[in-house]
Design a protein around this motif. Structure first.
Motif, PDB file in Angstrom:
ATOM      1  N   LEU A 187       0.814  -1.212   0.000  1.00  0.00           N
ATOM      2  CA  LEU A 187       0.000   0.000   0.000  1.00  0.00           C
ATOM      3  C   LEU A 187       0.852   1.268   0.000  1.00  0.00           C
ATOM      4  CD1 LEU A 187      -2.985   0.933   0.084  1.00  0.00           C
ATOM      5  CD2 LEU A 187      -2.808   0.949   2.584  1.00  0.00           C
ATOM      6  N   LYS A 188       2.107   1.143   0.417  1.00  0.00           N
ATOM      7  CA  LYS A 188       2.997   2.302   0.438  1.00  0.00           C
ATOM      8  C   LYS A 188       3.341   2.772  -0.970  1.00  0.00           C
ATOM      9  CE  LYS A 188       5.235   0.927   4.800  1.00  0.00           C
ATOM     10  NZ  LYS A 188       6.503   0.458   5.422  1.00  0.00           N
ATOM     11  N   THR A 189       3.237   1.867  -1.941  1.00  0.00           N
ATOM     12  CA  THR A 189       3.665   2.217  -3.292  1.00  0.00           C
ATOM     13  C   THR A 189       2.552   2.136  -4.332  1.00  0.00           C
ATOM     14  OG1 THR A 189       4.411  -0.057  -3.649  1.00  0.00           O
ATOM     15  CG2 THR A 189       6.043   1.540  -2.885  1.00  0.00           C
ATOM     16  N   THR A 190       1.429   1.523  -3.995  1.00  0.00           N
ATOM     17  CA  THR A 190       0.306   1.486  -4.927  1.00  0.00           C
ATOM     18  C   THR A 190      -1.007   1.575  -4.161  1.00  0.00           C
ATOM     19  OG1 THR A 190      -0.848   0.217  -6.640  1.00  0.00           O
ATOM     20  CG2 THR A 190       0.272  -1.046  -4.927  1.00  0.00           C
ATOM     21  N   LYS A 191      -1.908   2.386  -4.669  1.00  0.00           N
ATOM     22  CA  LYS A 191      -3.234   2.499  -4.062  1.00  0.00           C
ATOM     23  C   LYS A 191      -4.234   1.587  -4.757  1.00  0.00           C
ATOM     24  CE  LYS A 191      -1.521   5.610  -1.418  1.00  0.00           C
ATOM     25  NZ  LYS A 191      -1.127   5.210  -0.038  1.00  0.00           N
ATOM     26  N   ASN A 192      -3.792   1.022  -5.890  1.00  0.00           N
ATOM     27  CA  ASN A 192      -4.677   0.145  -6.652  1.00  0.00           C
ATOM     28  C   ASN A 192      -4.518  -1.286  -6.154  1.00  0.00           C
ATOM     29  OD1 ASN A 192      -6.512  -0.677  -8.573  1.00  0.00           O
ATOM     30  ND2 ASN A 192      -4.998  -0.767 -10.233  1.00  0.00           N
ATOM     31  N   ILE A 193      -5.052  -1.550  -4.976  1.00  0.00           N
ATOM     32  CA  ILE A 193      -4.826  -2.809  -4.281  1.00  0.00           C
ATOM     33  C   ILE A 193      -6.085  -3.197  -3.516  1.00  0.00           C
ATOM     34  CG2 ILE A 193      -3.838  -1.562  -2.305  1.00  0.00           C
ATOM     35  CD1 ILE A 193      -2.041  -3.957  -1.762  1.00  0.00           C
ATOM     36  N   VAL A 194      -6.293  -4.502  -3.356  1.00  0.00           N
ATOM     37  CA  VAL A 194      -7.377  -4.998  -2.505  1.00  0.00           C
ATOM     38  C   VAL A 194      -6.828  -6.118  -1.628  1.00  0.00           C
ATOM     39  CG1 VAL A 194      -9.285  -4.433  -4.058  1.00  0.00           C
ATOM     40  CG2 VAL A 194      -8.160  -6.667  -4.240  1.00  0.00           C
ATOM     41  N   ILE A 195      -7.464  -6.303  -0.501  1.00  0.00           N
ATOM     42  CA  ILE A 195      -7.178  -7.447   0.354  1.00  0.00           C
ATOM     43  C   ILE A 195      -8.498  -8.176   0.600  1.00  0.00           C
ATOM     44  CG2 ILE A 195      -7.302  -6.012   2.463  1.00  0.00           C
ATOM     45  CD1 ILE A 195      -5.212  -8.005   3.676  1.00  0.00           C
ATOM     46  N   ILE A 196      -8.481  -9.464   0.363  1.00  0.00           N
ATOM     47  CA  ILE A 196      -9.686 -10.297   0.441  1.00  0.00           C
ATOM     48  C   ILE A 196      -9.506 -11.282   1.579  1.00  0.00           C
ATOM     49  CG2 ILE A 196     -11.180 -11.885  -0.832  1.00  0.00           C
ATOM     50  CD1 ILE A 196      -9.725 -10.794  -3.408  1.00  0.00           C
ATOM     51  N   ASN A 197     -10.528 -11.418   2.412  1.00  0.00           N
ATOM     52  CA  ASN A 197     -10.381 -12.301   3.569  1.00  0.00           C
ATOM     53  C   ASN A 197     -11.720 -12.936   3.940  1.00  0.00           C
ATOM     54  OD1 ASN A 197      -8.669 -13.241   5.890  1.00  0.00           O
ATOM     55  ND2 ASN A 197     -10.293 -12.238   7.045  1.00  0.00           N
ATOM     56  N   GLU A 198     -11.658 -14.184   4.306  1.00  0.00           N
ATOM     57  CA  GLU A 198     -12.831 -14.890   4.808  1.00  0.00           C
ATOM     58  C   GLU A 198     -12.618 -15.192   6.286  1.00  0.00           C
ATOM     59  OE1 GLU A 198     -15.544 -18.787   3.685  1.00  0.00           O
ATOM     60  OE2 GLU A 198     -13.364 -18.920   3.517  1.00  0.00           O
ATOM     61  N   GLY A 199     -13.580 -14.847   7.127  1.00  0.00           N
ATOM     62  CA  GLY A 199     -13.455 -15.101   8.559  1.00  0.00           C
ATOM     63  C   GLY A 199     -12.953 -13.891   9.307  1.00  0.00           C
ATOM     64  N   TYR A 200     -12.308 -14.150  10.467  1.00  0.00           N
ATOM     65  CA  TYR A 200     -11.868 -13.038  11.302  1.00  0.00           C
ATOM     66  C   TYR A 200     -10.697 -12.305  10.663  1.00  0.00           C
ATOM     67  CZ  TYR A 200      -8.662 -16.730  12.988  1.00  0.00           C
ATOM     68  OH  TYR A 200      -7.753 -17.751  13.073  1.00  0.00           O
ATOM     69  N   TRP A 201     -10.651 -10.995  10.925  1.00  0.00           N
ATOM     70  CA  TRP A 201      -9.628 -10.136  10.351  1.00  0.00           C
ATOM     71  C   TRP A 201      -8.513  -9.862  11.361  1.00  0.00           C
ATOM     72  CZ3 TRP A 201      -9.471  -7.514   5.434  1.00  0.00           C
ATOM     73  CH2 TRP A 201     -10.495  -7.896   4.570  1.00  0.00           C
ATOM     74  N   THR A 202      -8.233 -10.817  12.200  1.00  0.00           N
ATOM     75  CA  THR A 202      -7.083 -10.671  13.097  1.00  0.00           C
ATOM     76  C   THR A 202      -5.997 -11.630  12.605  1.00  0.00           C
ATOM     77  OG1 THR A 202      -8.072 -12.248  14.676  1.00  0.00           O
ATOM     78  CG2 THR A 202      -8.487  -9.911  15.034  1.00  0.00           C
ATOM     79  N   THR A 203      -5.381 -12.392  13.479  1.00  0.00           N
ATOM     80  CA  THR A 203      -4.332 -13.323  13.053  1.00  0.00           C
ATOM     81  C   THR A 203      -4.479 -14.627  13.815  1.00  0.00           C
ATOM     82  OG1 THR A 203      -2.717 -12.670  14.745  1.00  0.00           O
ATOM     83  CG2 THR A 203      -2.755 -11.363  12.717  1.00  0.00           C
ATOM     84  N   THR A 204      -3.896 -15.690  13.251  1.00  0.00           N
ATOM     85  CA  THR A 204      -3.893 -16.982  13.937  1.00  0.00           C
ATOM     86  C   THR A 204      -3.232 -16.857  15.303  1.00  0.00           C
ATOM     87  OG1 THR A 204      -3.871 -18.233  11.872  1.00  0.00           O
ATOM     88  CG2 THR A 204      -3.047 -19.365  13.827  1.00  0.00           C
ATOM     89  N   CYS A 205      -2.140 -16.118  15.353  1.00  0.00           N
ATOM     90  CA  CYS A 205      -1.405 -15.946  16.605  1.00  0.00           C
ATOM     91  C   CYS A 205      -2.288 -15.352  17.690  1.00  0.00           C
ATOM     92  CB  CYS A 205      -0.187 -15.055  16.371  1.00  0.00           C
ATOM     93  SG  CYS A 205       0.649 -14.558  17.891  1.00  0.00           S
ATOM     94  N   VAL A 206      -2.980 -14.288  17.360  1.00  0.00           N
ATOM     95  CA  VAL A 206      -3.789 -13.582  18.356  1.00  0.00           C
ATOM     96  C   VAL A 206      -5.059 -14.347  18.699  1.00  0.00           C
ATOM     97  CG1 VAL A 206      -5.189 -11.522  18.731  1.00  0.00           C
ATOM     98  CG2 VAL A 206      -2.877 -11.296  17.836  1.00  0.00           C
ATOM     99  N   ALA A 207      -5.697 -14.927  17.694  1.00  0.00           N
ATOM    100  CA  ALA A 207      -7.013 -15.530  17.906  1.00  0.00           C
ATOM    101  C   ALA A 207      -6.955 -16.942  18.482  1.00  0.00           C
ATOM    102  CB  ALA A 207      -7.794 -15.537  16.591  1.00  0.00           C
ATOM    103  N   VAL A 208      -6.057 -17.774  17.947  1.00  0.00           N
ATOM    104  CA  VAL A 208      -6.082 -19.194  18.331  1.00  0.00           C
ATOM    105  C   VAL A 208      -4.692 -19.786  18.552  1.00  0.00           C
ATOM    106  CG1 VAL A 208      -8.268 -19.638  17.167  1.00  0.00           C
ATOM    107  CG2 VAL A 208      -6.138 -19.900  15.885  1.00  0.00           C
ATOM    108  N   GLY A 209      -3.671 -18.944  18.594  1.00  0.00           N
ATOM    109  CA  GLY A 209      -2.318 -19.483  18.650  1.00  0.00           C
ATOM    110  C   GLY A 209      -1.471 -18.977  19.792  1.00  0.00           C
ATOM    111  N   CYS A 210      -0.433 -18.224  19.435  1.00  0.00           N
ATOM    112  CA  CYS A 210       0.600 -17.820  20.394  1.00  0.00           C
ATOM    113  C   CYS A 210       0.046 -17.184  21.662  1.00  0.00           C
ATOM    114  CB  CYS A 210       1.564 -16.831  19.744  1.00  0.00           C
ATOM    115  SG  CYS A 210       1.971 -17.119  18.033  1.00  0.00           S
ATOM    116  N   MET A 211      -0.829 -16.197  21.492  1.00  0.00           N
ATOM    117  CA  MET A 211      -1.224 -15.395  22.643  1.00  0.00           C
ATOM    118  C   MET A 211      -2.204 -16.105  23.580  1.00  0.00           C
ATOM    119  SD  MET A 211       0.912 -13.233  21.957  1.00  0.00           S
ATOM    120  CE  MET A 211       0.701 -12.174  23.375  1.00  0.00           C
ATOM    121  N   PRO A 212      -3.315 -16.676  23.112  1.00  0.00           N
ATOM    122  CA  PRO A 212      -4.185 -17.376  24.065  1.00  0.00           C
ATOM    123  C   PRO A 212      -3.502 -18.573  24.710  1.00  0.00           C
ATOM    124  CG  PRO A 212      -4.941 -17.711  21.811  1.00  0.00           C
ATOM    125  CD  PRO A 212      -3.910 -16.635  21.764  1.00  0.00           C
ATOM    126  N   SER A 213      -2.627 -19.253  23.977  1.00  0.00           N
ATOM    127  CA  SER A 213      -1.926 -20.388  24.587  1.00  0.00           C
ATOM    128  C   SER A 213      -0.999 -19.914  25.698  1.00  0.00           C
ATOM    129  CB  SER A 213      -1.142 -21.172  23.535  1.00  0.00           C
ATOM    130  OG  SER A 213      -0.086 -20.415  22.991  1.00  0.00           O
TER     131      SER A 213
END
Length: 493
Positions: A35-61
């Motif tokens: 995004l720093k170099t192009t504004k013509n960009i999209v990000i597509i995601n299914e499910g939660y918009w956090t991370t595996t680490c935060v939601a179900v991995g490193c941090m809760p464990s």
């Protein structure tokens, strides 16, 4: 990503320079960097918009482990003359895990909310036969694609149907509202070992199953044996066992319970039953369902593109980059972060200054107690080079000064040293403060710091890190005396 002459069957609704598929650690880093170099960009995601680490991995464990270690310290301080009665409130334990997890998630969510709404698409992406991305009602043509779709827990075939609600995974275990009475943990890798010990220390009756007589994937047999010995005080292990059947039944109190039938390492048949079966049998990437084969990509048995450049994540000459857990390379957060940043730089039009991640020194930590660490090359990898002369320096932490003072004196460290270069090839350890010793050794390998140079550094007394000095001295001694072994001396105190 396609020849426009082949687009007759799909009406393109949006054309972008970059499409990022997946918004975990790797995807978010890739998006921010691009995004720093192009504004013509999209990000597509299914499910939660956090991370595996935060939601179900490193941090809760680690939140669960923190509670478990508090309980363990409180319950087992008699040797220090401290006696206490410990009451564990399971609902409160899990409520704190979930509340703190939400706190960590809020930081990631705040970052995502700051992104332009028209660049975020919530939905499942699929690459069709024309090389176009289908998501919801859109057909997107992207010059470059970054695949960061992550991974999901692997569950053996049929287990979901047979175990029903008694089956949990690392994706669902942290949503428990209370601590159960009993649990089987299948798998003794890092996730299985950490969770098994944590739940056991919190009063849950835990039995750990594994097909091999190993924990944490340890290849060094002596370290593996020591790890099993150190951890057996907390855990009931059923190692070297083969699970033959799983299912549910109603017990004598009319309660639905899970059961596991198995054959143990001696060939004897056995059965376990309890509240839950936690399948800690690894994670698998989900790239196969994305349709990458429509780009001419072939996958290997690990669902990894066969011509993937692990340093950049690029697939051959295609402008497609597979990063994070999606590439099934090294499924660790810091690796995913580096790979995402790298891919976000590589897709820029002017990428001459792009950060390309160099091959990192293998480094893993299991946050059990004692901790388990592997750094650099393993013994089998070292022995593949017949010209390589190596020695194994070692130190036991059973009588190491500060470790004994702290009552954490169970452990063993092996350092693999190269005789010709005085360098460290790798190391394996179970013991106290292993995460810090591992970092020192990883930095030494990365920066080509010799054994002599490490020994020239200060080691303050009394610290657990003095054990590292003892092992390094043993490496140095064995390098100077061919064909003789030497037992490392314990620290002075």
């Amino acid at each position: 990503m396609n020849d426009s002459s082949n687009n007759a069957n799909s009406k393109v609704t949006r054309k972008v320079s970059v499409a990022v598929i997946g918004a975990g650690t790797a995807g978010q880093n890739a998006f921010r960097q691009a995004l720093k170099t192009t504004k013509n960009i999209v990000i597509i995601n299914e499910g939660y918009w956090t991370t595996t680490c935060v939601a179900v991995g490193c941090m809760p464990s680690k939140l669960l482990i923190a509670a478990a270690n508090r309980a363990h310290t409180s319950k087992y301080s008699e040797e220090f003359g401290i006696h206490s009665e410990v009451k564990i409130n399971g609902k409160q334990v899990m409520a704190r895990v979930q509340a703190e997890r939400s706190h960590f998630e809020s930081f990631v969510e705040k970052q995502v909310e700051s992104w332009p709404a028209d660049k975020k698409i919530d939905g499942r992406a699929y690459i069709n036969k024309e090389g176009l991305i289908e998501v919801n009602d859109e057909i997107i043509e992207a010059d470059k694609i970054i695949v960061a779709t992550g991974s999901t827990p692997f569950v053996p075939d049929g287990w979901s149907d047979k175990l029903g609600e008694t089956l949990i995974t690392s994706d669902s275990v942290f949503d428990l509202s209370d601590l159960p009475d009993s649990m089987a943990v299948v798998g003794t890798g890092s996730v299985g070992l950490e969770l098994a010990q944590a739940f056991s220390r919190l009063g849950v009756g835990v039995t750990s199953f594994n097909r091999e007589n190993r924990v944490a994937g340890l290849i060094d047999n002596d370290i593996n044996a020591k790890a099993i010995d150190c951890l057996s005080g907390d855990l009931t292990f059923n190692l070297g066992s083969k699970i033959t059947e799983v299912g549910t039944k109603v017990d004598e109190s009319d309660k639905l319970v899970a059961f596991i039938k198995y054959t143990d390492k001696d060939g004897e048949e056995g059965q376990w039953q309890g509240d839950y079966v936690l399948a800690a049998t690894g994670r698998r990437n989900t790239i196969k369902s994305l349709g990458v084969e429509n780009l001419g990509v072939e996958l290997d048995d690990d669902n990894r593109p066969k011509n993937l450049d692990i340093n950049t994540g690029q697939i051959g000459d295609l402008e497609v980059y597979v990063v994070g857990d999606a590439n099934a390379h090294i499924p660790l957060l810091h690796v995913a972060s580096d790979e995402g940043f790298s891919s976000g730089s590589m897709v820029c039009d002017k990428n001459t200054d792009a950060y390309i991640r160099p091959p990192s020194v293998p480094f893993s930590i299991v946050f059990s107690e004692p901790q388990i660490v592997n750094v650099g090359k393993t013994i089998p990898e070292i022995e593949q080079d017949p010209e390589l002369e190596y020695v194994i320096g070692e130190v036991s932490f059973d009588n190491q000064g500060r470790s004994r003072v702290m009552g954490v004196n169970c452990g063993l460290l092996h350092i693999y040293g190269c005789k010709k270069t005085d360098s460290i090839l790798g190391a394996s350890m179970v013991g106290p403060d292993a995460e810090y010793i591992g970092h020192i050794l990883a930095n030494a390998i990365t920066n080509n710091i010799t054994v002599k140079k490490l020994l020239d550094a200060p080691f303050y007394h009394p610290t657990i890190l003095e054990g590292l000095r003892s092992a390094l001295r043993d490496v140095q001694h064995k390098m100077s005396i061919p064909y003789q072994s030497h037992d490392a001396q314990e620290d002075s105190f």
